[in-house]
Design an enzyme around this catalytic site. Sequence first.
Site, PDB file in Angstrom:
ATOM      1  N   GLU A  64      67.903   0.596 -15.732  1.00  0.00           N
ATOM      2  CA  GLU A  64      67.074   1.224 -14.833  1.00  0.00           C
ATOM      3  C   GLU A  64      66.981   0.457 -13.575  1.00  0.00           C
ATOM      4  O   GLU A  64      67.060   0.948 -12.618  1.00  0.00           O
ATOM      5  CB  GLU A  64      65.371   1.444 -15.213  1.00  0.00           C
ATOM      6  CG  GLU A  64      65.272   2.390 -16.546  1.00  0.00           C
ATOM      7  CD  GLU A  64      65.198   1.396 -17.876  1.00  0.00           C
ATOM      8  OE1 GLU A  64      64.764   1.874 -18.876  1.00  0.00           O
ATOM      9  OE2 GLU A  64      65.958   0.325 -17.724  1.00  0.00           O
ATOM     10  N   CYS A  92      60.301  -0.926 -17.949  1.00  0.00           N
ATOM     11  CA  CYS A  92      59.335  -2.207 -18.165  1.00  0.00           C
ATOM     12  C   CYS A  92      58.659  -2.350 -16.650  1.00  0.00           C
ATOM     13  O   CYS A  92      58.958  -1.386 -15.664  1.00  0.00           O
ATOM     14  CB  CYS A  92      60.157  -3.120 -18.688  1.00  0.00           C
ATOM     15  SG  CYS A  92      61.035  -3.815 -17.318  1.00  0.00           S
TER      16      CYS A  92
END
Length: 168
Positions: A64, A92
């Site tokens: 990501e 996260c």
Amino acid sequence: MGQVIEDRITERDMEYLEQCAGLALLSRKEGNHPFAAMLVDEEGCVLLSQTNAFKEGGSSYHAETLLTLKAAAKWPPEKLAKCTLYTNFEPCVMCTGAVYWAGIGRIVYGASEKDLLALTGDNEENPTFSLSCRDVIKAGQKDVVIAGPLGDCPLKEGILAAHEGFWS
């Protein structure tokens, strides 16, 4: 404070999550952690896809974050605000921060950070936080639309299965 705008996962979202799940399996086959992300514009065009790159850069090379850095260098914030980041697992803290700062307007994920923690345990290669992406966004000043995790379904089972035996 930032606001999480809750959204539901649509049939179209399920198709992109399924593609992310396939990319995550590819990542694992390539010797990386089984994570992947995709950036899709408002028209449904896949702009970027990215697998985890642990072998190249260690724990900070999450799919990501890498995808978001590439996207921020390529497109203006106005375009990114209309895009969706898809990922097999809840982003996260680091990845959510990258999405926030780049201005990507929507996050859709398959399995939760809690699901991931149950799979990884205390593995030193993934010392995951027990902090949801929603809590990260709420601590900021921008609004972000978030959909996820999936409920019980074959796709979620497949996302989780890609991690079986990986972290032991």
